[in-house]
Design an enzyme around this catalytic site. Structure first.
Site, short mmCIF file in Angstrom:
data_model
loop_
_atom_site.label_atom_id
_atom_site.label_comp_id
_atom_site.label_asym_id
_atom_site.label_seq_id
_atom_site.Cartn_x
_atom_site.Cartn_y
_atom_site.Cartn_z
N GLU A 112 -2.17 -2.17 6.01
CA GLU A 112 -2.90 -2.29 4.75
C GLU A 112 -3.91 -3.44 4.80
OE1 GLU A 112 0.01 -0.67 1.34
OE2 GLU A 112 0.81 -2.39 2.43
N GLU A 132 7.70 2.08 5.51
CA GLU A 132 8.35 1.81 4.23
C GLU A 132 9.31 2.91 3.81
OE1 GLU A 132 4.46 -0.45 4.25
OE2 GLU A 132 5.15 1.55 4.84
#
Length: 687
Positions: A112, A132
């Site tokens: 990210e 995640e």
């Protein structure tokens, strides 16, 4: 080249007006709060400096950025202290171009971070992943909004829903990376950053529309995934909703939507449990700092003995990149092991789990010894207890002797083999419900480095290795004694077998304890239970039922206590209930009436009590080890976190009340550990 400034964890180097900011928090450059704060400060300084035209982000060491540290999400932390989106907005909104230069690996928030930059350059071989979902979470730094804008819905969903790492050269990622380099990506990143600065034009990721340009294809990808997805409420469903929001909502609202879903998942009990399990696995995979530079390397393993187990042990070692030498009683037995291994590898190739080259490499590394003298060439001997040795051998001082047979006398075997001071007791399951847990129990005379070497050789992402002392015994035996002893007590007391199995499943076990006893081997389980009970000098009361159930069965290796064969599977024995009724009538002293305690609570209380006993006795290296044993060795779901984590979640009061009632059934299983009394009195938790 000139140095312009250094924060605690971010180094800055300026060349031709291009500032390279290097994340310097080894080993993985995890975006902990201090690193985020330093990076933000370094960015603000560079962006305010009129002598700097552009910025390049880079990671020191072997990789770009490992993402967030899960410890940051502890119950008392309140989540990340500097929100990721604040840092990433500073990068994306920068008045100067920011280029990310990736190498090695980028995970989660590290990806990210790169997506927030205005362009990305990566070295060939770099791997990125969004793990995640494997932790019951969703990305929380804008990946569900930025990645679809670059790569579309299909590629974004495949990356985020799988959690698997992919190489940057994957065609699906072509829109994400501006350049792929063969070597250090920094020169190409500096060149690209300078070009963007000279042109005074760059596109922020939030403004990219390439991945959204075909609305019908975007929705088709979302719909296809939705049709295959399990019911809502999962992390996968939340990721899907967020990716769809990238098309339906303005960017800022999409970020808010993602953040709300992320925060909600973060607070869920099952998500907290998965993080606890992940942390327990990661801690178990680490050796103590004192082990640095003092651990022998195991490259060659000798496997000795007879029977089908040898093929599994050889396969395990070969798959771990170790050479294997076989020592069997006869050449015919060695040929049988090789044949079994060849068949297993051929099946793996046929199923697409292995390529032919890897199969051929493994078979080439499998050798047969003509006699015990060849054992001296091994770094580790895996000894199943047979054959015997006529005289002690002259073995190198570096050799490790791993005894896998529980029934063999350790000191006697060490003298027989000439391995005194170098023998460890090992447990290396090669299949079944316990295959994800290996254990080492070391006698006091064995140097610690021997245990560390075995740990390093067999610890993988799919297998945890736990270390204990020979005096303590294997942790799986201790926790298994609690689980199986409690289940047998329930059965003896009149609780139906199917109710016991169902109670275990409500605790998160894939299989009930009676099924596990037969899956692990009823005779073997009974032998281990007897040894554990004897070591603690406690009555064998709960074991009498299992012993009588197995009496008279001729084939000990295939003996079943509570099931019957059903093709390749097992089915509950339809005659068990009648046998139990007769047994209880014949042995009233071993069948105390059950006081009515909920079976699930009784099983949980026994496990919590045993975990507390191991912690109080300093028999475990980490408090999370009992939970890890139940997850990796007995098939408890990671979404439950283990019995001790569940006790923290639900409180100790109910298990303690159950123990007060059940200690009369079995004092060994349900007399509360003094640690539990202290914890309840002081309002303490395990974690």
């Amino acid at each position: 080249m000139a140095g312009a400034g250094v924060t605690q964890q971010v180094q800055q180097r300026v060349q031709d007006g291009i500032a390279v900011l290097t994340l310097g928090r080894p080993p993985g450059n995890a975006l902990v709060p201090a690193l985020r704060a330093d990076l933000l400060a370094a960015l603000q300084t560079a962006l305010a400096d009129p002598g700097i035209r552009a910025v390049v982000l880079h990671g020191a060491g072997s990789g770009f950025c490992a993402g967030l540290d899960l410890n940051e999400f502890g119950d008392d932390e309140g989540g990340p202290r500097l929100p990721l989106n604040d840092l990433f907005a500073t990068i994306e909104d920068a008045p100067k171009p920011v280029v990310a230069a990736l190498h090695g690996a980028a995970l989660g928030a590290g990806v990210e971070l790169a997506l927030a930059a205005h362009a990305r350059v990566a070295q060939r071989g770099t791997r990125i992943s969004m793990p995640e979902v494997t932790l019951g979470l969703i990305p929380g730094g804008g990946a569900t909004q930025r990645l679809p804008r670059l790569a579309g819905a299909q590629a974004s969903l495949e990356l985020m829903l799988s959690g698997r790492a992919v190489e940057v050269t994957d065609p699906r990622l072509a829109p994400v990376f501006a350049r792929i380099t063969e070597d250090d990506p920094r020169p190409a990143a500096r060149e690209l950053a300078a070009s963007l600065a000279d042109g005074a034009a760059w596109t922020r990721t939030r403004d990219v529309t390439r991945g959204l340009s075909d609305p019908a294809a975007f929705q088709a990808a979302v719909g296809n995934v939705a049709a295959r997805m399990r019911a809502g409420g999962s992390a996968e469903a939340d990721i899907l909703a967020c990716v769809e929001a990238a098309q339906l909502l303005p960017f800022e609202q999409g970020l808010i939507f993602e953040q709300s879903r992320h925060d909600a998942r973060l607070a869920l009990p099952e998500t907290r449990a998965i993080r606890h399990a992940f942390t327990a696995e990661r801690r178990a995979a680490s050796l103590p700092k004192t082990a640095a530079g003092d651990v022998p390397v195991i490259r060659t393993v000798a496997v000795t003995g007879t029977g089908p187990r040898l093929a599994g042990l050889a396969a395990l070692c070969l798959a771990s990149d170790m050479d294997v030498m076989l020592l069997t009683a006869t050449p015919k037995q060695a040929a049988g092991v090789r044949h079994s291994l060849q068949a297993a590898l051929a099946e793996a190739v046929e199923a697409g789990r292995m390529d032919p080259g890897a199969r051929d490499d493994q078979l080439a590394r499998l050798l047969t010894l003509e006699g015990p003298g060849g054992l001296a060439r091994a770094d580790l001997v895996l000894d199943t207890g047979t054959p015997g040795f006529e005289r002690p051998m002259a073995l190198p001082s570096s050799l490790i002797w791993g005894l896998l047979d529980d029934a063999t006398d350790g000191p006697g075997r060490a003298r027989e083999a000439g391995a005194a001071g170098r023998l460890l007791r090992l447990r290396l399951p090669t299949g079944g419900p316990a295959a994800r847990l290996a254990e080492v129990a070391a006698p006091p005379e064995a140097p610690r480095a021997l245990s560390w070497a075995v740990h390093r050789a067999f610890s993988t992402g799919a297998r945890s290795v736990l270390l204990s002392s020979e005096a303590t015994g294997f942790l799986s035996d201790a926790m298994g004694a609690a689980l199986f002893g409690a289940a047998l007590s329930l059965l003896a007391g009149g609780v139906p077998a199917d109710r016991i199995e169902a109670a275990a499943r409500t605790l998160g076990f894939a299989q009930g304890p009676l099924r596990l006893i037969d899956e692990l081997g009823a005779v073997t389980t009974l032998r281990r239970l007897r040894r554990t009970f004897a070591a603690r000098q406690v009555p064998e009361g709960p074991l009498r039922l299992l012993s009588d159930r197995l009496a008279g069965q001729r084939d000990a290796a295939r003996a079943l206590a509570f099931h019957v064969p059903a093709g390749q599977a097992l089915a509950p024995d339809p005659e068990l209930a009648d046998w139990l009724s007769a047994w209880r009538a014949e042995h009233p002293g071993h069948a105390p009436g059950w006081p009515g305690t909920d079976p699930a609570l009784a099983l949980h209380a026994a496990l919590v009590n045993e975990g507390a006993r191991l912690i109080a006795a300093r028999a475990v290296q980490r408090r999370s080890d009992p939970d890890l044993v139940m997850i990796r060795g007995f098939g408890m779901e990671r979404t439950r976190g283990g019995p001790l984590f569940q006790a923290d979640l639900d409180g100790l009061l109910a298990p303690m009340r159950a123990m007060a009632t059940l200690r009369g059934v079995s004092a060994a299983l349900w007399t509360p550990s003094p640690l539990l009394d202290d914890m309840l009195k002081n309002g303490e938790r395990f974690f």
